[in-house]
Design a protein around this motif. Sequence first.
Motif, PDB file in Angstrom:
ATOM      1  N   ALA A 160       0.817  -1.213   0.000  1.00  0.00           N
ATOM      2  CA  ALA A 160       0.000   0.000   0.000  1.00  0.00           C
ATOM      3  C   ALA A 160       0.851   1.263   0.000  1.00  0.00           C
ATOM      4  O   ALA A 160       0.546   2.231  -0.706  1.00  0.00           O
ATOM      5  CB  ALA A 160      -0.936  -0.013   1.210  1.00  0.00           C
ATOM      6  N   ALA A 161       1.923   1.265   0.784  1.00  0.00           N
ATOM      7  CA  ALA A 161       2.784   2.451   0.862  1.00  0.00           C
ATOM      8  C   ALA A 161       3.386   2.776  -0.494  1.00  0.00           C
ATOM      9  O   ALA A 161       3.492   3.943  -0.885  1.00  0.00           O
ATOM     10  CB  ALA A 161       3.883   2.234   1.890  1.00  0.00           C
ATOM     11  N   SER A 162       3.780   1.741  -1.218  1.00  0.00           N
ATOM     12  CA  SER A 162       4.361   1.936  -2.543  1.00  0.00           C
ATOM     13  C   SER A 162       3.320   2.500  -3.502  1.00  0.00           C
ATOM     14  O   SER A 162       3.618   3.388  -4.313  1.00  0.00           O
ATOM     15  CB  SER A 162       4.902   0.612  -3.079  1.00  0.00           C
ATOM     16  OG  SER A 162       5.355   0.742  -4.402  1.00  0.00           O
ATOM     17  N   GLN A 163       2.085   2.008  -3.404  1.00  0.00           N
ATOM     18  CA  GLN A 163       1.005   2.500  -4.248  1.00  0.00           C
ATOM     19  C   GLN A 163       0.737   3.986  -3.987  1.00  0.00           C
ATOM     20  O   GLN A 163       0.551   4.767  -4.908  1.00  0.00           O
ATOM     21  CB  GLN A 163      -0.267   1.684  -3.995  1.00  0.00           C
ATOM     22  CG  GLN A 163      -0.233   0.269  -4.519  1.00  0.00           C
ATOM     23  CD  GLN A 163      -0.361   0.233  -6.033  1.00  0.00           C
ATOM     24  OE1 GLN A 163      -1.369   0.605  -6.593  1.00  0.00           O
ATOM     25  NE2 GLN A 163       0.709  -0.205  -6.691  1.00  0.00           N
ATOM     26  N   ARG A 164       0.752   4.362  -2.703  1.00  0.00           N
ATOM     27  CA  ARG A 164       0.480   5.764  -2.351  1.00  0.00           C
ATOM     28  C   ARG A 164       1.567   6.690  -2.893  1.00  0.00           C
ATOM     29  O   ARG A 164       1.271   7.805  -3.320  1.00  0.00           O
ATOM     30  CB  ARG A 164       0.355   5.902  -0.831  1.00  0.00           C
ATOM     31  CG  ARG A 164      -0.840   5.160  -0.242  1.00  0.00           C
ATOM     32  CD  ARG A 164      -1.024   5.474   1.245  1.00  0.00           C
ATOM     33  NE  ARG A 164      -2.016   4.604   1.837  1.00  0.00           N
ATOM     34  CZ  ARG A 164      -1.741   3.543   2.599  1.00  0.00           C
ATOM     35  NH1 ARG A 164      -0.477   3.247   2.868  1.00  0.00           N
ATOM     36  NH2 ARG A 164      -2.709   2.793   3.097  1.00  0.00           N
ATOM     37  N   ARG A 165       2.799   6.233  -2.852  1.00  0.00           N
ATOM     38  CA  ARG A 165       3.894   7.062  -3.380  1.00  0.00           C
ATOM     39  C   ARG A 165       3.745   7.305  -4.879  1.00  0.00           C
ATOM     40  O   ARG A 165       4.228   8.310  -5.409  1.00  0.00           O
ATOM     41  CB  ARG A 165       5.247   6.405  -3.074  1.00  0.00           C
ATOM     42  CG  ARG A 165       5.686   6.535  -1.614  1.00  0.00           C
ATOM     43  CD  ARG A 165       7.147   6.175  -1.453  1.00  0.00           C
ATOM     44  NE  ARG A 165       7.410   4.778  -1.735  1.00  0.00           N
ATOM     45  CZ  ARG A 165       7.368   3.795  -0.829  1.00  0.00           C
ATOM     46  NH1 ARG A 165       7.067   4.083   0.433  1.00  0.00           N
ATOM     47  NH2 ARG A 165       7.631   2.545  -1.172  1.00  0.00           N
ATOM     48  N   LYS A 166       3.074   6.404  -5.561  1.00  0.00           N
ATOM     49  CA  LYS A 166       2.859   6.531  -7.000  1.00  0.00           C
ATOM     50  C   LYS A 166       1.589   7.310  -7.329  1.00  0.00           C
ATOM     51  O   LYS A 166       1.224   7.452  -8.503  1.00  0.00           O
ATOM     52  CB  LYS A 166       2.785   5.142  -7.640  1.00  0.00           C
ATOM     53  CG  LYS A 166       4.084   4.350  -7.537  1.00  0.00           C
ATOM     54  CD  LYS A 166       3.924   2.951  -8.116  1.00  0.00           C
ATOM     55  CE  LYS A 166       5.202   2.141  -7.975  1.00  0.00           C
ATOM     56  NZ  LYS A 166       5.026   0.750  -8.488  1.00  0.00           N
ATOM     57  N   GLY A 167       0.888   7.778  -6.284  1.00  0.00           N
ATOM     58  CA  GLY A 167      -0.320   8.572  -6.517  1.00  0.00           C
ATOM     59  C   GLY A 167      -1.609   7.783  -6.516  1.00  0.00           C
ATOM     60  O   GLY A 167      -2.661   8.286  -6.928  1.00  0.00           O
ATOM     61  N   PHE A 168      -1.538   6.531  -6.031  1.00  0.00           N
ATOM     62  CA  PHE A 168      -2.730   5.695  -5.961  1.00  0.00           C
ATOM     63  C   PHE A 168      -3.117   5.472  -4.501  1.00  0.00           C
ATOM     64  O   PHE A 168      -2.295   5.615  -3.597  1.00  0.00           O
ATOM     65  CB  PHE A 168      -2.500   4.344  -6.643  1.00  0.00           C
ATOM     66  CG  PHE A 168      -2.297   4.444  -8.126  1.00  0.00           C
ATOM     67  CD1 PHE A 168      -3.377   4.430  -8.988  1.00  0.00           C
ATOM     68  CD2 PHE A 168      -1.023   4.566  -8.658  1.00  0.00           C
ATOM     69  CE1 PHE A 168      -3.192   4.536 -10.362  1.00  0.00           C
ATOM     70  CE2 PHE A 168      -0.826   4.671 -10.022  1.00  0.00           C
ATOM     71  CZ  PHE A 168      -1.912   4.656 -10.872  1.00  0.00           C
ATOM     72  N   VAL A 169      -4.385   5.132  -4.281  1.00  0.00           N
ATOM     73  CA  VAL A 169      -4.862   4.849  -2.942  1.00  0.00           C
ATOM     74  C   VAL A 169      -5.551   3.476  -2.955  1.00  0.00           C
ATOM     75  O   VAL A 169      -6.287   3.155  -3.899  1.00  0.00           O
ATOM     76  CB  VAL A 169      -5.844   5.942  -2.449  1.00  0.00           C
ATOM     77  CG1 VAL A 169      -7.042   6.074  -3.379  1.00  0.00           C
ATOM     78  CG2 VAL A 169      -6.302   5.673  -1.028  1.00  0.00           C
ATOM     79  N   PRO A 170      -5.295   2.629  -1.937  1.00  0.00           N
ATOM     80  CA  PRO A 170      -5.981   1.336  -1.871  1.00  0.00           C
ATOM     81  C   PRO A 170      -7.472   1.542  -1.616  1.00  0.00           C
ATOM     82  O   PRO A 170      -7.860   2.401  -0.822  1.00  0.00           O
ATOM     83  CB  PRO A 170      -5.309   0.637  -0.680  1.00  0.00           C
ATOM     84  CG  PRO A 170      -4.025   1.386  -0.457  1.00  0.00           C
ATOM     85  CD  PRO A 170      -4.299   2.789  -0.873  1.00  0.00           C
TER      86      PRO A 170
END
Length: 202
Positions: free
Chosen positions: A14-24
């Motif tokens: 999830a943290a990696s996704q958020r850094r890319k501008g995405f949210v779970p």
Amino acid sequence: MNTTVRLTERSGKAASQRRKGFVPVVVYGAGSDTHSFSADAKTINEILSKNPRAILKLELPGAGAKNAVIQEAQRQPLSRSLLHVDFQQIDMKAELDTKVAFHFTGDSAGVKSGGVQQVELYELDIRTLPDKLTATFDVDISGLEIGDQLLVSDLPKHEGWEVLTPEDTLIIRIAPPVATEALAEEAGETAADAAAEAKTEE
């Protein structure tokens, strides 16, 4: 406002996704199982800022478009960045339980006279059909004088809504200025007592 949200398969932490501008996100409701995806955080933030109760079109991978509403959005306490979003699929012909935010209109007569506006309730729990949802519930408070209060039972009836919040719930009150001054004095005395106690301990 764009009310279409394209979801993608969740990959990585999830943290990696958020850094890319995405949210779970998770999607549930309307008789379907719960599924996990990712969504563009910028798109979600735009929807939340303009109409958090909007009926959305979710484009699910391999499942086409589904009607849904944002049921919950979790944010990081300090940065306010999105952490997680819950989407509830809806049947446009079936009632759903949701919330609608109050929008207070008019200038309270009591505030003009020196009173202090104290809001105790910001959202109303309702049951309604999806096409009866609105972004906000406008409530005119211009007639409230010092000492007046507004309860859920005082609200005007809204066609198509069943109110789930208890009728005796306080929404807003206009406190007299004396009470406000007393609270300020009490806070000052408490701070002074604490400072004196700390100095004594030294």
